[in-house]
Design a protein around this motif. Structure first.
Motif: not given
Length: 161
Positions: A104-107
């Motif tokens: 999971r990341h900001h995008g």
């Protein structure tokens, strides 16, 4: 009577894929033919000059391909023992266990790989050992063996092809 010119395995290209495959098949006793379009890269001071090698394309083919619209295209490819890998100047980072899982990341979410780190580890460990050995000995070769550009024959660890 067996055909004297028959091979068990034919490998086209001695780059990262073909060279690694032949290296691993050589001890099998199989008759291996390794085809390479080019010769060994000449040992000369220009080998160490990024401008000569990359910008001026010293070892690149002079052939012209066509793009999808029929326009001339210079492929920036090299025909030599070791293939384009011989001129590849990037780093290949070893992935971590967590890189194979969902991230999971900001995008958003990057899905997990269809294989796990543990399933791939035995293959990457072998690659790491070979890479370290090459670096330690300073050998520029991708595959062990000798070649005759005149005949196109290659001998790899006593297995003549």
């Amino acid at each position: 009577m067996a055909n004297e010119s028959a091979y068990d395995v034919i490998v086209i290209g001695s780059g990262a894929g073909g060279g690694t495959l032949v290296h691993n098949l050589a001890p099998s006793g199989k008759r291996i033919l390794l085809l390479e379009r080019g010769d060994y890269v000449r040992r000369e001071k220009e080998n160490w000059d990024p401008t000569a090698v990359n910008l001026n394309g010293r070892y690149q083919t002079k052939e012209v391909w066509k793009d999808f619209k029929g326009r001339d295209l210079h492929p920036h490819t090299n025909y030599a023992v070791g293939g384009n890998t011989k001129f590849y100047g990037a780093a290949l980072f070893r992935l971590r266990k967590e890189d194979f899982g969902e991230i999971r990341h900001h995008g958003g979410i990057s899905p997990a790989w269809p294989v796990t780190y543990d399933e791939m580890e035995r293959w990457t460990s072998g690659s790491r050992r070979r890479t370290c050995r090459t670096r330690r000995t300073g050998s520029p070769s991708t595959a062990r063996g000798t070649s005759s550009s005149r005949t196109g024959r290659t001998t790899t660890r006593g297995t003549s092809s």
